[in-house]
Design an enzyme around this catalytic site. Structure first.
Site, PDB file in Angstrom:
ATOM      1  N   GLN A   1      31.212  53.800  71.688  1.00  0.00           N
ATOM      2  CA  GLN A   1      30.496  52.687  71.772  1.00  0.00           C
ATOM      3  C   GLN A   1      31.077  51.604  72.803  1.00  0.00           C
ATOM      4  O   GLN A   1      32.257  51.523  72.791  1.00  0.00           O
ATOM      5  CB  GLN A   1      30.335  51.958  70.636  1.00  0.00           C
ATOM      6  CG  GLN A   1      29.496  52.837  69.532  1.00  0.00           C
ATOM      7  CD  GLN A   1      28.212  52.742  69.524  1.00  0.00           C
ATOM      8  OE1 GLN A   1      27.584  52.472  70.532  1.00  0.00           O
ATOM      9  NE2 GLN A   1      27.345  53.220  68.455  1.00  0.00           N
TER      10      GLN A   1
ATOM     11  N   THR B   1       2.339  63.868  72.380  1.00  0.00           N
ATOM     12  CA  THR B   1       3.301  64.702  71.581  1.00  0.00           C
ATOM     13  C   THR B   1       3.914  63.469  70.663  1.00  0.00           C
ATOM     14  O   THR B   1       4.099  63.594  69.576  1.00  0.00           O
ATOM     15  CB  THR B   1       4.426  65.136  72.624  1.00  0.00           C
ATOM     16  OG1 THR B   1       3.798  66.078  73.340  1.00  0.00           O
ATOM     17  CG2 THR B   1       5.426  65.936  71.666  1.00  0.00           C
TER      18      THR B   1
ATOM     19  N   ASP C   1      15.962  57.575  62.231  1.00  0.00           N
ATOM     20  CA  ASP C   1      16.420  57.306  63.852  1.00  0.00           C
ATOM     21  C   ASP C   1      16.443  58.458  64.532  1.00  0.00           C
ATOM     22  O   ASP C   1      17.303  59.063  64.752  1.00  0.00           O
ATOM     23  CB  ASP C   1      17.660  56.657  63.662  1.00  0.00           C
ATOM     24  CG  ASP C   1      18.346  56.250  65.076  1.00  0.00           C
ATOM     25  OD1 ASP C   1      17.763  56.215  65.952  1.00  0.00           O
ATOM     26  OD2 ASP C   1      19.764  56.328  65.158  1.00  0.00           O
ATOM     27  N   LEU C   2      15.285  58.980  64.757  1.00  0.00           N
ATOM     28  CA  LEU C   2      14.743  59.893  65.608  1.00  0.00           C
ATOM     29  C   LEU C   2      14.636  59.539  67.209  1.00  0.00           C
ATOM     30  O   LEU C   2      14.678  60.860  68.190  1.00  0.00           O
ATOM     31  CB  LEU C   2      13.765  60.864  65.121  1.00  0.00           C
ATOM     32  CG  LEU C   2      13.881  61.268  63.329  1.00  0.00           C
ATOM     33  CD1 LEU C   2      12.684  62.179  63.017  1.00  0.00           C
ATOM     34  CD2 LEU C   2      15.347  62.247  63.376  1.00  0.00           C
ATOM     35  N   LYS C   3      14.663  58.448  67.377  1.00  0.00           N
ATOM     36  CA  LYS C   3      14.380  58.150  68.916  1.00  0.00           C
ATOM     37  C   LYS C   3      13.495  59.180  69.915  1.00  0.00           C
ATOM     38  O   LYS C   3      13.869  59.737  70.787  1.00  0.00           O
ATOM     39  CB  LYS C   3      15.889  58.189  69.788  1.00  0.00           C
ATOM     40  CG  LYS C   3      16.931  57.266  68.848  1.00  0.00           C
ATOM     41  CD  LYS C   3      18.200  57.378  69.846  1.00  0.00           C
ATOM     42  CE  LYS C   3      19.270  56.476  69.183  1.00  0.00           C
ATOM     43  NZ  LYS C   3      19.971  56.864  67.878  1.00  0.00           N
TER      44      LYS C   3
ATOM     45  N   THR D   1      23.847  51.677  72.962  1.00  0.00           N
ATOM     46  CA  THR D   1      25.016  50.889  73.093  1.00  0.00           C
ATOM     47  C   THR D   1      26.395  51.599  73.683  1.00  0.00           C
ATOM     48  O   THR D   1      27.505  51.121  73.627  1.00  0.00           O
ATOM     49  CB  THR D   1      25.222  50.098  71.659  1.00  0.00           C
ATOM     50  OG1 THR D   1      24.944  51.533  70.740  1.00  0.00           O
ATOM     51  CG2 THR D   1      24.476  49.100  71.399  1.00  0.00           C
TER      52      THR D   1
ATOM     53  N   GLY E   1      28.116  52.692  61.218  1.00  0.00           N
ATOM     54  CA  GLY E   1      28.207  54.285  60.863  1.00  0.00           C
ATOM     55  C   GLY E   1      29.792  54.563  60.544  1.00  0.00           C
ATOM     56  O   GLY E   1      30.168  54.250  59.404  1.00  0.00           O
TER      57      GLY E   1
ATOM     58  N   ILE F   1       5.843  63.195  76.017  1.00  0.00           N
ATOM     59  CA  ILE F   1       4.632  62.457  76.649  1.00  0.00           C
ATOM     60  C   ILE F   1       3.935  61.665  75.488  1.00  0.00           C
ATOM     61  O   ILE F   1       4.005  62.181  74.202  1.00  0.00           O
ATOM     62  CB  ILE F   1       3.915  63.469  77.106  1.00  0.00           C
ATOM     63  CG1 ILE F   1       3.541  64.690  76.439  1.00  0.00           C
ATOM     64  CG2 ILE F   1       4.538  63.989  78.430  1.00  0.00           C
ATOM     65  CD1 ILE F   1       2.481  65.789  76.884  1.00  0.00           C
ATOM     66  N   PRO F   2       2.917  60.628  75.750  1.00  0.00           N
ATOM     67  CA  PRO F   2       2.465  59.758  74.597  1.00  0.00           C
ATOM     68  C   PRO F   2       1.716  60.851  73.407  1.00  0.00           C
ATOM     69  O   PRO F   2       1.753  60.364  72.465  1.00  0.00           O
ATOM     70  CB  PRO F   2       1.421  59.154  75.341  1.00  0.00           C
ATOM     71  CG  PRO F   2       2.011  58.894  76.899  1.00  0.00           C
ATOM     72  CD  PRO F   2       2.768  60.174  77.146  1.00  0.00           C
TER      73      PRO F   2
ATOM     74  N   LYS G   1      20.400  54.954  57.317  1.00  0.00           N
ATOM     75  CA  LYS G   1      19.750  55.455  58.629  1.00  0.00           C
ATOM     76  C   LYS G   1      20.093  56.923  58.511  1.00  0.00           C
ATOM     77  O   LYS G   1      21.199  57.563  58.367  1.00  0.00           O
ATOM     78  CB  LYS G   1      20.332  54.860  59.483  1.00  0.00           C
ATOM     79  CG  LYS G   1      19.881  55.422  60.905  1.00  0.00           C
ATOM     80  CD  LYS G   1      20.391  54.538  62.089  1.00  0.00           C
ATOM     81  CE  LYS G   1      21.540  55.109  62.730  1.00  0.00           C
ATOM     82  NZ  LYS G   1      21.328  56.369  63.356  1.00  0.00           N
TER      83      LYS G   1
ATOM     84  N   ASP H   1      25.595  59.782  59.418  1.00  0.00           N
ATOM     85  CA  ASP H   1      25.521  60.713  60.271  1.00  0.00           C
ATOM     86  C   ASP H   1      26.553  61.967  59.696  1.00  0.00           C
ATOM     87  O   ASP H   1      27.796  61.985  60.072  1.00  0.00           O
ATOM     88  CB  ASP H   1      26.119  60.230  61.502  1.00  0.00           C
ATOM     89  CG  ASP H   1      25.299  59.413  62.199  1.00  0.00           C
ATOM     90  OD1 ASP H   1      23.887  59.687  62.233  1.00  0.00           O
ATOM     91  OD2 ASP H   1      25.804  58.228  62.845  1.00  0.00           O
TER      92      ASP H   1
HETATM   93  O1  C5P Z   1      29.321  55.452  63.875  1.00  0.00           O
HETATM   94  P1  C5P Z   1      28.573  54.243  64.750  1.00  0.00           P
HETATM   95  O2  C5P Z   1      28.686  52.906  64.030  1.00  0.00           O
HETATM   96  O3  C5P Z   1      29.077  54.178  66.269  1.00  0.00           O
HETATM   97  O4  C5P Z   1      27.183  54.669  64.585  1.00  0.00           O
HETATM   98  C1  C5P Z   1      25.932  54.115  65.266  1.00  0.00           C
HETATM   99  C2  C5P Z   1      24.871  54.519  64.747  1.00  0.00           C
HETATM  100  O5  C5P Z   1      23.699  53.833  65.585  1.00  0.00           O
HETATM  101  C3  C5P Z   1      24.642  56.226  65.223  1.00  0.00           C
HETATM  102  O6  C5P Z   1      23.975  56.619  64.121  1.00  0.00           O
HETATM  103  C4  C5P Z   1      23.794  55.976  66.579  1.00  0.00           C
HETATM  104  O7  C5P Z   1      23.249  57.153  66.580  1.00  0.00           O
HETATM  105  C5  C5P Z   1      22.953  54.682  66.425  1.00  0.00           C
HETATM  106  N1  C5P Z   1      22.730  54.140  67.563  1.00  0.00           N
HETATM  107  C6  C5P Z   1      23.410  53.592  68.454  1.00  0.00           C
HETATM  108  N2  C5P Z   1      22.890  53.084  69.596  1.00  0.00           N
HETATM  109  C7  C5P Z   1      21.564  52.902  69.897  1.00  0.00           C
HETATM  110  C8  C5P Z   1      20.572  53.434  68.802  1.00  0.00           C
HETATM  111  C9  C5P Z   1      21.391  54.009  67.781  1.00  0.00           C
HETATM  112  O8  C5P Z   1      24.546  53.617  68.527  1.00  0.00           O
HETATM  113  N3  C5P Z   1      21.012  52.258  70.865  1.00  0.00           N
END
Ligand code: C5P
Length: 232
Positions: A190, A68, A59-61, A119, A210, A65-66, A32, A10
């Site tokens: 988190q 797109t 990781d673009l999550k 999370t 991260g 709509i389906p 990631k 990140d």
């Molecule tokens: O810095 P940290 O360890 O909290 O980073 C966690 C990474 O995982 C971040 O890039 C965050 O976008 C990603 N993430 C998350 N929870 C999710 C999905 C992805 O924390 N459910």
């Protein structure tokens, strides 16, 4: 693909990302790429990191709509990443569309996983803000089952939920788990967190780490500690 530690890169730009990756001196950790880096540098950064030989979880999550999501996944399938993702809350139909879009004409595709509940979300915010009243682990299991029924390869969940996901969705259904902190680590935003060793005991397939690594004084040492605790 076996158990591995995925580093959440990140960073705001390519310069900082490569300065970070170069510290690993020839080793190629699983990387990631999230929204921050992708939106600042565009798809070129993904191609560049793949070209250098890293495995990439993009990781673009996606959550839209389906149609797109399907068309966007068609674009992402050309980037040749190893893992892509969507939000399971986008519904089964959206996840099926994502899978269709991601699958290349020759039938190959990156792994596709779904975010269950972030999370950073806890029971209270889920109930009060999202109006979801069921217990967190039931919500996560339900979303995981939807993802499995849609044909996806696994989910992103808290390590605390990985064991149950495997019990309900099968041991081959991947659990990719962020929310990793060392016992004395700072929680940040988190909430549902655990240590790499505990994630291993619970049976997570991949941990995503991260800031514990990227913000460390010695990132390589912290990465090695994660690998020792989680993989070795
Ligand atoms: O810095 P940290 O360890 O909290 O980073 C966690 C990474 O995982 C971040 O890039 C965050 O976008 C990603 N993430 C998350 N929870 C999710 C999905 C992805 O924390 N459910």
């Amino acid at each position: 693909m076996g158990k591995d530690v995925i580093i959440a890169c990140d960073f705001p730009n390519a310069g900082q990302t490569f300065a970070f990756l170069d510290m690993f001196a020839g080793r190629k950790p699983f990387v990631k790429i999230g929204m921050e880096l992708f939106y600042s540098e565009g798809p070129g950064i993904v191609r560049e990191i793949k070209r250098k030989g890293y495995k990439v979880f993009l990781d673009l999550k996606l959550h839209d709509i389906p149609n797109t999501v399907k068309r966007t996944m068609m674009v992402l399938s050309g980037l040749d990443v190893d893992i892509c993702n969507v939000h399971a809350s986008g519904t089964k139909r959206m996840m099926e569309a994502a899978l269709e879009g991601l699958t290349r004409p020759d039938g190959t595709r990156p792994l596709l996983i779904a975010v269950t509940q972030l999370t950073s979300t806890d029971q209270e915010s889920m109930e009060k803000e999202l109006l979801i009243k069921e217990p967190m682990d039931e919500v996560v299991m339900h979303y995981a089952m939807n993802a499995k029924e849609a044909g996806l390869d696994g989910v992103v969940c808290s390590p605390l939920e990985a064991e149950k996901v495997h019990l309900e969705c099968g041991k081959d259904f991947l659990t990719v788990t962020p929310g990793i902190r060392f016992a004395n680590g700072v929680m940040g935003d988190q909430k549902r967190v655990t240590t790499p060793a505990e994630a291993k005991r619970i049976g997570a397939d991949y941990i995503v780490v991260g800031r514990q690594i990227t913000a460390a004084a010695d990132p390589v040492a912290v990465y090695n500690r994660c690998v020792e605790e989680f993989v070795d």
